[in-house]
Motif scaffolding. Sequence first.
Motif, PDB file in Angstrom:
ATOM      1  N   UNK A 182     -15.737  15.305   6.067  1.00 18.05           N
ATOM      2  CA  UNK A 182     -16.670  15.053   5.019  1.00 18.05           C
ATOM      3  C   UNK A 182     -16.057  14.236   3.813  1.00 18.05           C
ATOM      4  N   UNK A 183     -16.818  13.313   3.474  1.00 14.68           N
ATOM      5  CA  UNK A 183     -16.432  12.473   2.284  1.00 14.68           C
ATOM      6  C   UNK A 183     -15.268  11.883   2.523  1.00 14.68           C
ATOM      7  N   UNK A 184     -14.997  10.993   3.651  1.00 16.38           N
ATOM      8  CA  UNK A 184     -13.560  10.554   3.842  1.00 16.38           C
ATOM      9  C   UNK A 184     -13.556   9.217   2.953  1.00 16.38           C
ATOM     10  N   UNK A 185     -12.246   9.070   2.523  1.00 15.47           N
ATOM     11  CA  UNK A 185     -11.852   7.798   1.811  1.00 15.47           C
ATOM     12  C   UNK A 185     -10.612   6.940   2.606  1.00 15.47           C
ATOM     13  N   UNK A 186     -10.987   5.700   3.024  1.00 11.82           N
ATOM     14  CA  UNK A 186      -9.964   5.112   4.009  1.00 11.82           C
ATOM     15  C   UNK A 186      -9.818   3.650   3.267  1.00 11.82           C
ATOM     16  N   UNK A 187      -8.503   3.363   3.435  1.00 13.27           N
ATOM     17  CA  UNK A 187      -8.130   1.844   2.946  1.00 13.27           C
ATOM     18  C   UNK A 187      -7.160   1.561   3.958  1.00 13.27           C
ATOM     19  N   UNK A 188      -7.492   0.266   4.605  1.00  9.59           N
ATOM     20  CA  UNK A 188      -6.637   0.002   5.538  1.00  9.59           C
ATOM     21  C   UNK A 188      -6.194  -1.733   5.083  1.00  9.59           C
ATOM     22  N   UNK A 189      -4.938  -2.198   5.406  1.00 15.18           N
ATOM     23  CA  UNK A 189      -4.795  -3.390   4.684  1.00 15.18           C
ATOM     24  C   UNK A 189      -3.711  -4.157   5.826  1.00 15.18           C
ATOM     25  N   UNK A 190      -3.582  -5.341   5.602  1.00 13.04           N
ATOM     26  CA  UNK A 190      -2.392  -6.224   6.372  1.00 13.04           C
ATOM     27  C   UNK A 190      -0.903  -6.018   5.727  1.00 13.04           C
ATOM     28  N   UNK A 191      -0.866  -5.751   4.431  1.00 11.91           N
ATOM     29  CA  UNK A 191       0.387  -5.564   3.726  1.00 11.91           C
ATOM     30  C   UNK A 191       0.182  -4.316   2.777  1.00 11.91           C
ATOM     31  N   UNK A 192       1.331  -3.591   2.992  1.00  5.59           N
ATOM     32  CA  UNK A 192       1.225  -2.362   1.581  1.00  5.59           C
ATOM     33  C   UNK A 192       1.498  -2.546   0.479  1.00  5.59           C
ATOM     34  N   UNK A 193       1.774  -3.927   0.021  1.00  6.00           N
ATOM     35  CA  UNK A 193       1.949  -4.265  -1.099  1.00  6.00           C
ATOM     36  C   UNK A 193       1.249  -5.842  -1.560  1.00  6.00           C
ATOM     37  N   UNK A 194       1.256  -5.979  -2.918  1.00  2.00           N
ATOM     38  CA  UNK A 194       0.636  -7.019  -3.385  1.00  2.00           C
ATOM     39  C   UNK A 194      -0.790  -7.331  -3.010  1.00  2.00           C
ATOM     40  N   UNK A 195      -1.401  -8.402  -2.815  1.00  2.00           N
ATOM     41  CA  UNK A 195      -2.945  -8.591  -2.628  1.00  2.00           C
ATOM     42  C   UNK A 195      -3.067  -8.831  -1.305  1.00  2.00           C
ATOM     43  N   UNK A 196      -3.746  -8.117  -0.633  1.00  2.00           N
ATOM     44  CA  UNK A 196      -4.120  -8.272   0.732  1.00  2.00           C
ATOM     45  C   UNK A 196      -5.106  -9.482   1.353  1.00  2.00           C
ATOM     46  N   UNK A 197      -4.937 -10.261   2.117  1.00  2.00           N
ATOM     47  CA  UNK A 197      -5.881 -10.985   3.066  1.00  2.00           C
ATOM     48  C   UNK A 197      -7.048 -10.445   3.808  1.00  2.00           C
ATOM     49  N   UNK A 198      -6.525  -9.439   4.606  1.00  2.00           N
ATOM     50  CA  UNK A 198      -7.410  -8.652   5.413  1.00  2.00           C
ATOM     51  C   UNK A 198      -7.625  -7.097   4.658  1.00  2.00           C
TER      52      UNK A 198
END
Length: 262
Positions: free
Chosen positions: A45-61
């Motif tokens: 219930x009420x999931x929050x998800x964050x996926x990135x191409x890099x764990x630091x800085x500004x991501x491109x994907x």
Amino acid sequence: MRSLETYSRTVGQKALGWYVDPEGDWQELDDAGWDHIRLKLLERSSPILRLRDTPSGVSQYAFDYYGKSLDSPLFVNNPGAVCAVSFCLPPEYLETHGPAHVCELALELAAPLPFNSGHASFAFNSLMQLPGGSAELRQWCFRYPGMNIQTLEDTAWDIGTRVQGAYWLTFLGQPVLGELGGASVLRARLSSPDISVRELEGGRAVVTLGEWPEAGDTEEGRELPLHRELARILEPWLHQRQNPWNGFTQEDMGRWERRFLD
């Protein structure tokens, strides 16, 4: 989950290599990580998800999802709270594959989603929480009105069924499209031949402003007339933020939200 799988398959699974675990730490997105993502999306219930191409800085994907169980006590008295999702691509992806490909990808991502509204456009990819980040963003956003400012988490608390604005691709669902009279009536109200309205299944539609997304430039007189034409029609349903962004005054917010109207 189907939309996320479409995005991952299209950009390549390696484009999303990291995710935030329940403790708030970045972890590599391996097979076990994907099992965790599927479990959260399909069963929690009420999931929050964050996926990135890099764990630091500004991501491109990037993929973000802010889910809400709208019948829970936390949300039942807040009619403006909604579930929200975003998929990000770098500008190089658009340059390589072209706008027609990106448009079709956006349509494929949107197809399974029961959306009230949505959009695709250029966006400032920034870390607004860093010192000086908001001031730097404020300096540029009024010059380039076609750019979006990514504040998905905040917007999901009060947008409700309203529309965030006029963008290159503006997705309209119910109730707004119905109150506009449907896709055919909306198409008849738009006079520019460079604006198209495509009817989608389920009483939904997408409005496309020109072949390519544009940032505009007020200093060079590129005022984005197509955006202005659509914004005038959507004005009664446009979202108005209850609180300004960090570093913005309430006057700044009003000026930003009405940048295609005043």
